[in-house]
Motif scaffolding. Structure first.
Motif, PDB file in Angstrom:
ATOM      1  N   MET A  13      -4.047   6.245   4.300  1.00  0.00           N
ATOM      2  CA  MET A  13      -2.802   6.235   3.756  1.00  0.00           C
ATOM      3  C   MET A  13      -2.000   5.540   4.895  1.00  0.00           C
ATOM      4  SD  MET A  13      -0.194   6.983   1.679  1.00  0.00           S
ATOM      5  CE  MET A  13      -1.623   7.973   0.650  1.00  0.00           C
ATOM      6  N   PRO A  14      -1.086   4.575   4.663  1.00  0.00           N
ATOM      7  CA  PRO A  14      -0.117   3.778   5.148  1.00  0.00           C
ATOM      8  C   PRO A  14       0.776   4.488   6.266  1.00  0.00           C
ATOM      9  CG  PRO A  14       0.344   3.469   3.057  1.00  0.00           C
ATOM     10  CD  PRO A  14      -0.818   4.273   2.792  1.00  0.00           C
ATOM     11  N   ARG A  15       1.184   4.359   7.403  1.00  0.00           N
ATOM     12  CA  ARG A  15       2.040   4.811   8.110  1.00  0.00           C
ATOM     13  C   ARG A  15       3.396   3.706   8.067  1.00  0.00           C
ATOM     14  NH1 ARG A  15       2.081   8.136  13.177  1.00  0.00           N
ATOM     15  NH2 ARG A  15       3.948   7.610  14.068  1.00  0.00           N
ATOM     16  N   LEU A  16       4.636   4.257   7.760  1.00  0.00           N
ATOM     17  CA  LEU A  16       5.591   3.291   7.858  1.00  0.00           C
ATOM     18  C   LEU A  16       6.804   3.967   8.549  1.00  0.00           C
ATOM     19  CD1 LEU A  16       6.092   3.290   3.746  1.00  0.00           C
ATOM     20  CD2 LEU A  16       4.561   1.647   5.271  1.00  0.00           C
TER      21      LEU A  16
ATOM     22  N   HIS B  60      -5.388  -3.185   5.829  1.00  0.00           N
ATOM     23  CA  HIS B  60      -4.899  -4.610   5.951  1.00  0.00           C
ATOM     24  C   HIS B  60      -4.196  -4.874   4.364  1.00  0.00           C
ATOM     25  CE1 HIS B  60      -5.361  -8.930   7.210  1.00  0.00           C
ATOM     26  NE2 HIS B  60      -4.203  -8.849   6.527  1.00  0.00           N
ATOM     27  N   ILE B  61      -5.125  -4.272   3.367  1.00  0.00           N
ATOM     28  CA  ILE B  61      -4.934  -4.846   1.947  1.00  0.00           C
ATOM     29  C   ILE B  61      -3.342  -3.946   1.624  1.00  0.00           C
ATOM     30  CG2 ILE B  61      -6.079  -2.760   0.933  1.00  0.00           C
ATOM     31  CD1 ILE B  61      -6.626  -5.061  -1.271  1.00  0.00           C
ATOM     32  N   ASP B  62      -3.391  -2.749   2.189  1.00  0.00           N
ATOM     33  CA  ASP B  62      -1.949  -1.926   1.913  1.00  0.00           C
ATOM     34  C   ASP B  62      -0.875  -2.613   2.637  1.00  0.00           C
ATOM     35  OD1 ASP B  62      -3.227  -0.036   0.390  1.00  0.00           O
ATOM     36  OD2 ASP B  62      -3.521   1.411   2.100  1.00  0.00           O
ATOM     37  N   CYS B  63      -1.061  -3.434   3.877  1.00  0.00           N
ATOM     38  CA  CYS B  63       0.166  -3.989   4.360  1.00  0.00           C
ATOM     39  C   CYS B  63       0.374  -5.322   3.397  1.00  0.00           C
ATOM     40  CB  CYS B  63      -0.593  -4.613   5.724  1.00  0.00           C
ATOM     41  SG  CYS B  63       0.769  -5.717   6.659  1.00  0.00           S
ATOM     42  N   ASP B  64      -0.808  -5.866   3.059  1.00  0.00           N
ATOM     43  CA  ASP B  64      -0.164  -7.229   2.038  1.00  0.00           C
ATOM     44  C   ASP B  64       0.517  -6.577   0.695  1.00  0.00           C
ATOM     45  OD1 ASP B  64      -1.240  -8.904   3.917  1.00  0.00           O
ATOM     46  OD2 ASP B  64      -3.232  -9.321   2.832  1.00  0.00           O
TER      47      ASP B  64
ATOM     48  N   LYS C 229       6.840   4.714  -5.638  1.00  0.00           N
ATOM     49  CA  LYS C 229       5.721   4.018  -6.589  1.00  0.00           C
ATOM     50  C   LYS C 229       4.799   3.177  -5.480  1.00  0.00           C
ATOM     51  CE  LYS C 229       6.959   5.079 -10.762  1.00  0.00           C
ATOM     52  NZ  LYS C 229       5.710   5.557 -11.585  1.00  0.00           N
ATOM     53  N   TYR C 230       5.183   2.703  -4.481  1.00  0.00           N
ATOM     54  CA  TYR C 230       4.221   1.906  -3.481  1.00  0.00           C
ATOM     55  C   TYR C 230       3.141   2.947  -3.086  1.00  0.00           C
ATOM     56  CZ  TYR C 230       2.323   0.376   0.838  1.00  0.00           C
ATOM     57  OH  TYR C 230       1.601   0.014   1.831  1.00  0.00           O
ATOM     58  N   PHE C 231       3.755   4.199  -2.507  1.00  0.00           N
ATOM     59  CA  PHE C 231       2.603   5.300  -2.102  1.00  0.00           C
ATOM     60  C   PHE C 231       1.680   5.481  -3.436  1.00  0.00           C
ATOM     61  CE2 PHE C 231       5.560   6.723   1.387  1.00  0.00           C
ATOM     62  CZ  PHE C 231       4.717   6.372   2.365  1.00  0.00           C
ATOM     63  N   GLU C 232       2.436   5.547  -4.612  1.00  0.00           N
ATOM     64  CA  GLU C 232       1.127   5.934  -5.678  1.00  0.00           C
ATOM     65  C   GLU C 232       0.420   5.009  -5.848  1.00  0.00           C
ATOM     66  OE1 GLU C 232       3.977   6.926  -9.103  1.00  0.00           O
ATOM     67  OE2 GLU C 232       4.797   8.681  -8.385  1.00  0.00           O
ATOM     68  N   ALA C 233       0.701   3.632  -5.747  1.00  0.00           N
ATOM     69  CA  ALA C 233      -0.084   2.377  -5.924  1.00  0.00           C
ATOM     70  C   ALA C 233      -1.227   2.337  -4.824  1.00  0.00           C
ATOM     71  CB  ALA C 233       0.621   1.151  -5.995  1.00  0.00           C
ATOM     72  N   CYS C 234      -0.739   2.977  -3.474  1.00  0.00           N
ATOM     73  CA  CYS C 234      -1.739   2.805  -2.597  1.00  0.00           C
ATOM     74  C   CYS C 234      -3.052   3.668  -2.941  1.00  0.00           C
ATOM     75  CB  CYS C 234      -1.272   3.194  -1.222  1.00  0.00           C
ATOM     76  SG  CYS C 234      -0.088   1.670  -0.394  1.00  0.00           S
ATOM     77  N   GLU C 235      -2.365   4.986  -3.238  1.00  0.00           N
ATOM     78  CA  GLU C 235      -3.533   5.971  -3.623  1.00  0.00           C
ATOM     79  C   GLU C 235      -4.383   5.777  -5.079  1.00  0.00           C
ATOM     80  OE1 GLU C 235      -1.712   9.900  -3.567  1.00  0.00           O
ATOM     81  OE2 GLU C 235      -0.433   9.490  -1.850  1.00  0.00           O
ATOM     82  N   SER C 236      -3.728   5.091  -5.960  1.00  0.00           N
ATOM     83  CA  SER C 236      -4.264   5.135  -7.314  1.00  0.00           C
ATOM     84  C   SER C 236      -5.124   3.853  -7.471  1.00  0.00           C
ATOM     85  CB  SER C 236      -3.506   5.698  -8.452  1.00  0.00           C
ATOM     86  OG  SER C 236      -2.507   4.889  -8.466  1.00  0.00           O
TER      87      SER C 236
ATOM     88  N   ASP D 105      -8.948  -1.786  -4.704  1.00  0.00           N
ATOM     89  CA  ASP D 105      -8.896  -2.998  -4.020  1.00  0.00           C
ATOM     90  C   ASP D 105      -8.595  -4.001  -4.985  1.00  0.00           C
ATOM     91  OD1 ASP D 105      -8.741  -1.496  -1.755  1.00  0.00           O
ATOM     92  OD2 ASP D 105     -10.704  -2.543  -0.971  1.00  0.00           O
ATOM     93  N   HIS D 106      -9.500  -4.139  -5.958  1.00  0.00           N
ATOM     94  CA  HIS D 106      -9.357  -5.267  -6.864  1.00  0.00           C
ATOM     95  C   HIS D 106      -8.033  -5.157  -7.601  1.00  0.00           C
ATOM     96  CE1 HIS D 106     -10.183  -8.591  -9.543  1.00  0.00           C
ATOM     97  NE2 HIS D 106      -9.818  -7.716 -10.518  1.00  0.00           N
ATOM     98  N   GLU D 107      -7.195  -4.164  -8.101  1.00  0.00           N
ATOM     99  CA  GLU D 107      -6.181  -3.990  -8.469  1.00  0.00           C
ATOM    100  C   GLU D 107      -4.969  -4.611  -7.609  1.00  0.00           C
ATOM    101  OE1 GLU D 107      -6.458  -0.517 -12.066  1.00  0.00           O
ATOM    102  OE2 GLU D 107      -6.685   0.122  -9.840  1.00  0.00           O
ATOM    103  N   LYS D 108      -5.150  -4.058  -6.481  1.00  0.00           N
ATOM    104  CA  LYS D 108      -4.149  -4.334  -5.447  1.00  0.00           C
ATOM    105  C   LYS D 108      -4.181  -5.962  -5.189  1.00  0.00           C
ATOM    106  CE  LYS D 108      -4.453   0.081  -2.663  1.00  0.00           C
ATOM    107  NZ  LYS D 108      -4.869   0.759  -1.599  1.00  0.00           N
ATOM    108  N   ILE D 109      -5.265  -6.551  -5.150  1.00  0.00           N
ATOM    109  CA  ILE D 109      -5.392  -7.942  -4.924  1.00  0.00           C
ATOM    110  C   ILE D 109      -4.828  -8.510  -6.034  1.00  0.00           C
ATOM    111  CG2 ILE D 109      -6.856 -10.205  -4.715  1.00  0.00           C
ATOM    112  CD1 ILE D 109      -8.941  -8.125  -3.135  1.00  0.00           C
ATOM    113  N   VAL D 110      -5.016  -8.156  -7.139  1.00  0.00           N
ATOM    114  CA  VAL D 110      -4.412  -8.887  -8.465  1.00  0.00           C
ATOM    115  C   VAL D 110      -3.078  -8.954  -8.200  1.00  0.00           C
ATOM    116  CG1 VAL D 110      -3.987  -8.583 -10.931  1.00  0.00           C
ATOM    117  CG2 VAL D 110      -6.353  -8.482 -10.022  1.00  0.00           C
ATOM    118  N   PHE D 111      -2.375  -7.796  -7.910  1.00  0.00           N
ATOM    119  CA  PHE D 111      -0.727  -7.479  -7.834  1.00  0.00           C
ATOM    120  C   PHE D 111      -0.509  -8.569  -6.687  1.00  0.00           C
ATOM    121  CE2 PHE D 111       2.863  -5.805  -5.798  1.00  0.00           C
ATOM    122  CZ  PHE D 111       3.784  -5.325  -6.979  1.00  0.00           C
TER     123      PHE D 111
END
Length: 168
Positions: A1-4, A51-55, A69-76, A79-85
């Motif tokens: 989980m990212p730390r903000l 690193h991917i959650d930072c990007d 919604k950012y936290f939801e995206a990080c969890e659900s 990696d491929h979906e994150k890269i596409v976004f």
């Protein structure tokens, strides 16, 4: 989980670290200045995590209105979906609605290769240019094909990985 980190715009307030929406909400509700006034606005900063959650945070443009919604995206998202976004929004300039953002909204082709020349070699090997007789294969100019591919394909780096993408 990212730390903000939530950094108040008002310098009379102290910021705080958080790792979930619940953590943010609790700390924000209890954050007051020296005169007892509440904090109204924060700059949200990515501090630590994958690193991917930072990007993803950079492409998302995280702020206090869209961190849920950012936290939801990080969890659900995988990696491929994150890269596409990240590629679609952060690189290709697509816009998105944080409340309904989905990687399937973007028509982006992603190739996990290090260069356009490597992509050209992959396309030739996959038969994109038809069957090439073995005795002619050595005469194929991969650099020329890579140069042509540069008209439609772009090189980038996401989470330390070199990628080639094309907006379809």
């Amino acid at each position: 989980m990212p730390r903000l980190h939530a950094q108040p715009y008002d310098i009379t307030f102290n910021g705080f670290y958080f790792e979930s929406l619940e953590d943010y909400t609790e700390k924000a509700n209890h954050n007051h200045n020296d005169y007892g006034g509440p904090v109204e606005e924060y700059e949200i900063q990515f501090i630590d995590g994958d690193h991917i959650d930072c990007d993803l945070a950079k492409a998302w443009g995280i702020n206090q209105a869209n961190i849920r919604k950012y936290f939801e995206a990080c969890e659900s998202w995988d990696d491929h979906e994150k890269i596409v976004f990240i590629v679609a929004v952060g690189e290709a300039g697509y816009s998105f609605d944080p409340d309904s953002a989905s990687p399937s909204d973007f028509d982006v082709e992603i190739y996990r290769v290090d260069s356009l020349k490597e992509l050209a070699e992959q396309f030739v090997a996959e038969g994109l240019f038809g069957d090439i007789p073995e005795h002619l294969a050595n005469y194929i100019d991969m650099d020329a094909i890579a140069n042509d591919l540069a008209m439609d394909y772009t090189e980038t780096e996401v989470a330390g990985e070199r990628l080639i993408y094309r907006v379809a």
